[in-house]
Design a protein around this motif. Structure first.
Motif, PDB file in Angstrom:
ATOM      1  N   VAL A 215      20.452  52.221  39.154  1.00  0.00           N
ATOM      2  CA  VAL A 215      20.503  50.966  38.389  1.00  0.00           C
ATOM      3  C   VAL A 215      21.314  49.926  39.165  1.00  0.00           C
ATOM      4  N   ALA A 216      20.825  48.683  39.129  1.00  0.00           N
ATOM      5  CA  ALA A 216      21.489  47.610  39.864  1.00  0.00           C
ATOM      6  C   ALA A 216      22.917  47.406  39.372  1.00  0.00           C
ATOM      7  N   LYS A 217      23.737  46.918  40.300  1.00  0.00           N
ATOM      8  CA  LYS A 217      25.121  46.563  39.924  1.00  0.00           C
ATOM      9  C   LYS A 217      25.220  45.043  39.783  1.00  0.00           C
ATOM     10  N   TYR A 218      26.314  44.629  39.168  1.00  0.00           N
ATOM     11  CA  TYR A 218      26.464  43.199  38.849  1.00  0.00           C
ATOM     12  C   TYR A 218      27.826  42.659  39.279  1.00  0.00           C
ATOM     13  N   ARG A 219      27.806  41.381  39.614  1.00  0.00           N
ATOM     14  CA  ARG A 219      29.075  40.659  39.744  1.00  0.00           C
ATOM     15  C   ARG A 219      29.219  39.849  38.457  1.00  0.00           C
ATOM     16  N   VAL A 220      30.408  39.826  37.927  1.00  0.00           N
ATOM     17  CA  VAL A 220      30.578  39.132  36.641  1.00  0.00           C
ATOM     18  C   VAL A 220      31.425  37.871  36.873  1.00  0.00           C
ATOM     19  N   PHE A 221      30.885  36.744  36.433  1.00  0.00           N
ATOM     20  CA  PHE A 221      31.529  35.451  36.677  1.00  0.00           C
ATOM     21  C   PHE A 221      32.016  34.799  35.385  1.00  0.00           C
ATOM     22  N   SER A 222      32.984  33.938  35.580  1.00  0.00           N
ATOM     23  CA  SER A 222      33.410  33.047  34.497  1.00  0.00           C
ATOM     24  C   SER A 222      32.509  31.820  34.552  1.00  0.00           C
ATOM     25  N   LEU A 223      32.263  31.234  33.391  1.00  0.00           N
ATOM     26  CA  LEU A 223      31.445  30.020  33.363  1.00  0.00           C
ATOM     27  C   LEU A 223      32.296  28.758  33.375  1.00  0.00           C
ATOM     28  N   VAL A 224      33.607  28.950  33.339  1.00  0.00           N
ATOM     29  CA  VAL A 224      34.466  27.763  33.283  1.00  0.00           C
ATOM     30  C   VAL A 224      35.484  27.686  34.421  1.00  0.00           C
ATOM     31  N   VAL A 225      35.735  28.813  35.084  1.00  0.00           N
ATOM     32  CA  VAL A 225      36.662  28.778  36.217  1.00  0.00           C
ATOM     33  C   VAL A 225      35.871  29.099  37.472  1.00  0.00           C
ATOM     34  N   GLU A 226      35.938  28.191  38.426  1.00  0.00           N
ATOM     35  CA  GLU A 226      35.108  28.354  39.623  1.00  0.00           C
ATOM     36  C   GLU A 226      35.542  29.550  40.442  1.00  0.00           C
ATOM     37  N   ALA A 227      34.532  30.223  41.000  1.00  0.00           N
ATOM     38  CA  ALA A 227      34.815  31.348  41.883  1.00  0.00           C
ATOM     39  C   ALA A 227      34.816  30.825  43.308  1.00  0.00           C
ATOM     40  N   ASN A 228      35.965  30.333  43.778  1.00  0.00           N
ATOM     41  CA  ASN A 228      35.997  29.815  45.148  1.00  0.00           C
ATOM     42  C   ASN A 228      35.709  30.948  46.127  1.00  0.00           C
ATOM     43  N   ASP A 229      36.285  32.078  45.814  1.00  0.00           N
ATOM     44  CA  ASP A 229      36.033  33.245  46.648  1.00  0.00           C
ATOM     45  C   ASP A 229      35.849  34.444  45.709  1.00  0.00           C
ATOM     46  N   PRO A 230      34.589  34.743  45.366  1.00  0.00           N
ATOM     47  CA  PRO A 230      34.349  35.795  44.370  1.00  0.00           C
ATOM     48  C   PRO A 230      34.854  37.168  44.792  1.00  0.00           C
ATOM     49  N   SER A 231      35.140  37.324  46.099  1.00  0.00           N
ATOM     50  CA  SER A 231      35.638  38.645  46.500  1.00  0.00           C
ATOM     51  C   SER A 231      37.159  38.726  46.277  1.00  0.00           C
ATOM     52  N   ASP A 232      37.748  37.592  45.907  1.00  0.00           N
ATOM     53  CA  ASP A 232      39.177  37.576  45.615  1.00  0.00           C
ATOM     54  C   ASP A 232      39.477  38.543  44.472  1.00  0.00           C
ATOM     55  N   PRO A 233      40.325  39.533  44.688  1.00  0.00           N
ATOM     56  CA  PRO A 233      40.569  40.524  43.620  1.00  0.00           C
ATOM     57  C   PRO A 233      41.205  39.910  42.369  1.00  0.00           C
ATOM     58  N   GLN A 234      41.788  38.721  42.532  1.00  0.00           N
ATOM     59  CA  GLN A 234      42.392  38.061  41.370  1.00  0.00           C
ATOM     60  C   GLN A 234      41.347  37.359  40.495  1.00  0.00           C
ATOM     61  N   TYR A 235      40.099  37.236  41.039  1.00  0.00           N
ATOM     62  CA  TYR A 235      39.069  36.515  40.274  1.00  0.00           C
ATOM     63  C   TYR A 235      38.112  37.521  39.664  1.00  0.00           C
ATOM     64  N   PRO A 236      37.631  37.347  38.467  1.00  0.00           N
ATOM     65  CA  PRO A 236      38.210  36.421  37.512  1.00  0.00           C
ATOM     66  C   PRO A 236      39.297  37.123  36.708  1.00  0.00           C
ATOM     67  N   ASP A 237      40.242  36.342  36.285  1.00  0.00           N
ATOM     68  CA  ASP A 237      41.263  36.859  35.382  1.00  0.00           C
ATOM     69  C   ASP A 237      40.617  36.925  33.989  1.00  0.00           C
ATOM     70  N   SER A 238      41.049  37.868  33.151  1.00  0.00           N
ATOM     71  CA  SER A 238      40.434  37.995  31.816  1.00  0.00           C
ATOM     72  C   SER A 238      40.341  36.650  31.101  1.00  0.00           C
ATOM     73  N   SER A 239      41.420  35.873  31.195  1.00  0.00           N
ATOM     74  CA  SER A 239      41.445  34.615  30.435  1.00  0.00           C
ATOM     75  C   SER A 239      40.429  33.602  30.970  1.00  0.00           C
ATOM     76  N   ASP A 240      39.949  33.807  32.198  1.00  0.00           N
ATOM     77  CA  ASP A 240      38.953  32.877  32.765  1.00  0.00           C
ATOM     78  C   ASP A 240      37.643  32.911  31.984  1.00  0.00           C
ATOM     79  N   PHE A 241      37.443  33.970  31.215  1.00  0.00           N
ATOM     80  CA  PHE A 241      36.168  34.104  30.502  1.00  0.00           C
ATOM     81  C   PHE A 241      36.150  33.350  29.178  1.00  0.00           C
TER      82      PHE A 241
END
Ligand SMILES: C[S@@+](CC[C@H](N)C(=O)[O-])C[C@H]1O[C@@H](n2cnc3c(N)ncnc32)[C@H](O)[C@@H]1O
Length: 510
Positions: A215-241
């Protein structure tokens, strides 16, 4: 379904707020790329609303379709009659909502096989949307459960409905998923552990939980906080969602967690939705709806009695308000009853419209020429004065609804502990000059938190007014009885917000 169209699978669909927003997204040429293939909902009245809306979407593009739909919502055609006029579209709509209310987890054979059928024949991108409800997440649910003897969150299947969502992700492997939930999902605990990191992990790799290989894997993004570097382990923080709807053109402080999952093979990083500068106020979106009087409950509802009661109340209210506010300001309120108000009205009023441009088109497009679901509830006579006091106080104080301590003793309800702090917010007026507080399904129980800002109407909001605060278009019909309609509206994702999310998904899939 045409090639290139995006197939939408809507789970835990409620009355269809997410689906409405997403399916209204249009590209630069005016084409609408998203097509709902299936909506799954277990509650019968919400299911009926979904079927009606699915049917509406199918017939509105046909000659005479809109007019016939309007005849249905005006009561000139029955459901059977309009379905007979458009048998193919009726059949498709019924098929889309799985013929009957269905529960994920209970009717999976049917639900999963229908989903499989859809994806086998579909060539284009696929999107799964929806928000699994969870007792453990919602603060109200948590306090209810705390009162149940021997309640164990880990034994409550309702805490694991998101796993049903994962099963569907494993089957569909959509390009994108959108999962909505209440804020409480960020802090909910099971066996003392915060659940959210695990939920996030499960959504990133649904196959691991469902034990389906490949089964495919997913990257999960926030819709309100930009992912400047999605590989950044700090992104996204729970509150970003957390999305604060009032920042995005919705006249309501509705704070919801929304996760955007993008299949790992899709390299693009999604945009974020853009905040609007100006908040939309309650008055801007409600002032053009016909004014109504409340009903009188626990006694015969007679208009003259209501007017007499409001007349008596006006005198008391004036006296009380003058002990709290400047006398001239109170006089200006003019609390005399409006005469001949009705309890429901489907007539579009001629009152001035002050709806901000972005919402005016949204509410009024393909207008049915009448006002749907706009009828008041009955209130006890003692509450009429409290409502009028609350609304007048809110107006005179510039938008602050009174707390328990602001009520004079003669208006205090018969609660022993009225002053104890438990009832601080027992009544709340939705201030005209602010955005509304969250419209929740509690509005179905009583209207105390949803008092109309006009002290002369002495009432709580109607279903249509709540629907406006939730940004449902005026032609959206809520089926079922009034209590069920309130629940549906309170449960929904604001369609206007959902459309903005849909725009981002469309761009991502281009
Ligand atoms: C928060 S509402 C969803 C709102 C919806 N996403 C919208 O945009 O309007 C959750 C819905 O899930 C439904 N539901 C709960 N358990 C379900 C289940 N097992 N299967 C299907 N629907 C379910 C509830 O009846 C409720 O209408």
């Amino acid at each position: 379904m045409e090639t290139g169209e995006v197939l939408v699978i809507d789970l835990f669909a409620g009355p269809g707020g997410l689906g409405e927003g997403v399916s209204s997204v249009a590209d630069g040429d005016g084409n609408k790329p998203f097509r709902i293939g299936v909506s799954v909902e277990k509650e019968p009245s919400a299911h009926k609303t979904l079927t009606t809306r699915a049917f509406y979407r199918k017939i509105k593009v046909l000659d005479g379709g809109l007019e016939d739909y309007f005849n249905y919502v005006r009561g000139k055609l029955t459901r059977d009659e309009i379905f007979e006029l458009y048998p193919q579209q009726a059949q498709e709509a019924i098929y889309e909502t799985l013929e009957e209310p269905r529960a994920l987890g209970e009717d999976n054979d049917l639900i999963h096989s229908r989903i499989r059928e859809l994806i086998i024949t579909h060539q284009g991108p696929k999107v799964v949307i929806g928000g699994p409800p969870c007792q453990a997440y919602s603060l109200a649910g948590r306090s209810r459960n705390a009162g149940i003897k021997d309640y164990k969150a880990e034994d409550d299947h309702r805490n694991f409905l998101y796993k049903e969502y994962l099963k569907v992700l494993s089957i569909v492997q959509p390009d994108v998923f959108v999962m909505e939930n209440v804020r409480g999902i960020l802090s909910a605990k099971l066996n003392g552990n915060v659940m959210f990191p695990q939920i996030l992990q499960d959504l990133r790799d649904p196959g691991l939980v469902t034990e389906v290989r490949g089964v495919a894997k997913y990257r999960v993004f926030s819709l309100v906080v930009e992912a400047n570097d999605p590989s950044d382990p700090q992104y996204p923080d729970s509150s970003d969602f957390l999305i604060r709807s009032e920042n995005y053109g919705v006249p309501q402080a509705r704070h919801r967690v929304i996760l955007l999952g993008v299949r790992q093979d899709i390299a693009h990083v999604p945009d974020t939705i853009h905040p609007m500068k100006q908040a939309v106020t309650v008055e801007q979106v409600l002032s053009d709806l016909p004014p109504l009087r409340s009903g009188l409950s626990k006694q015969k509802d007679i208009q003259k009695d209501w007017e007499n009661q409001v007349q008596i109340n006006a005198k008391k209210l004036e006296r009380i308000l003058k002990t709290r506010f400047e006398s001239g300001a109170v006089d200006k309120l003019n609390l005399e009853p409006m005469l001949d108000l009705e309890r429901q009205s489907s007539l579009v009023s001629e009152l001035e419209r002050i709806i901000p441009a972005h919402l005016e088109d949204w509410y009024l497009a393909s207008h049915p020429g009448c006002v749907l679901n706009h009828a008041t509830r009955g209130h006890m006579t003692s509450d009429l004065l409290r409502y009028a006091f609350s609304a007048a106080f809110t107006k005179l104080s510039g938008g602050t609804s009174p707390k328990a301590r602001d009520y004079p003793l003669e208006l205090a309800p018969d609660h022993e502990n009225w002053d104890s702090g438990v009832h601080v917010d027992r009544f709340r007026t939705q201030a005209a000059n602010k955005c509304a507080t969250t419209v929740t399904s509690h509005i179905s129980k009583d209207g105390h938190y949803f008092i109309h800002y006009d002290p002369k109407q002495c009432r709580s909001l109607t279903v249509r007014e709540a629907a406006r605060l939730q940004t449902f278009p005026d032609n959206y019909l809520f089926e079922g009885n009034r209590t069920q309609q309130y629940v549906q509206v309170g449960n929904a994702v604001p369609p206007y917000l959902a459309q903005q999310i849909g725009n981002i998904v469309m761009k991502l899939l281009e």
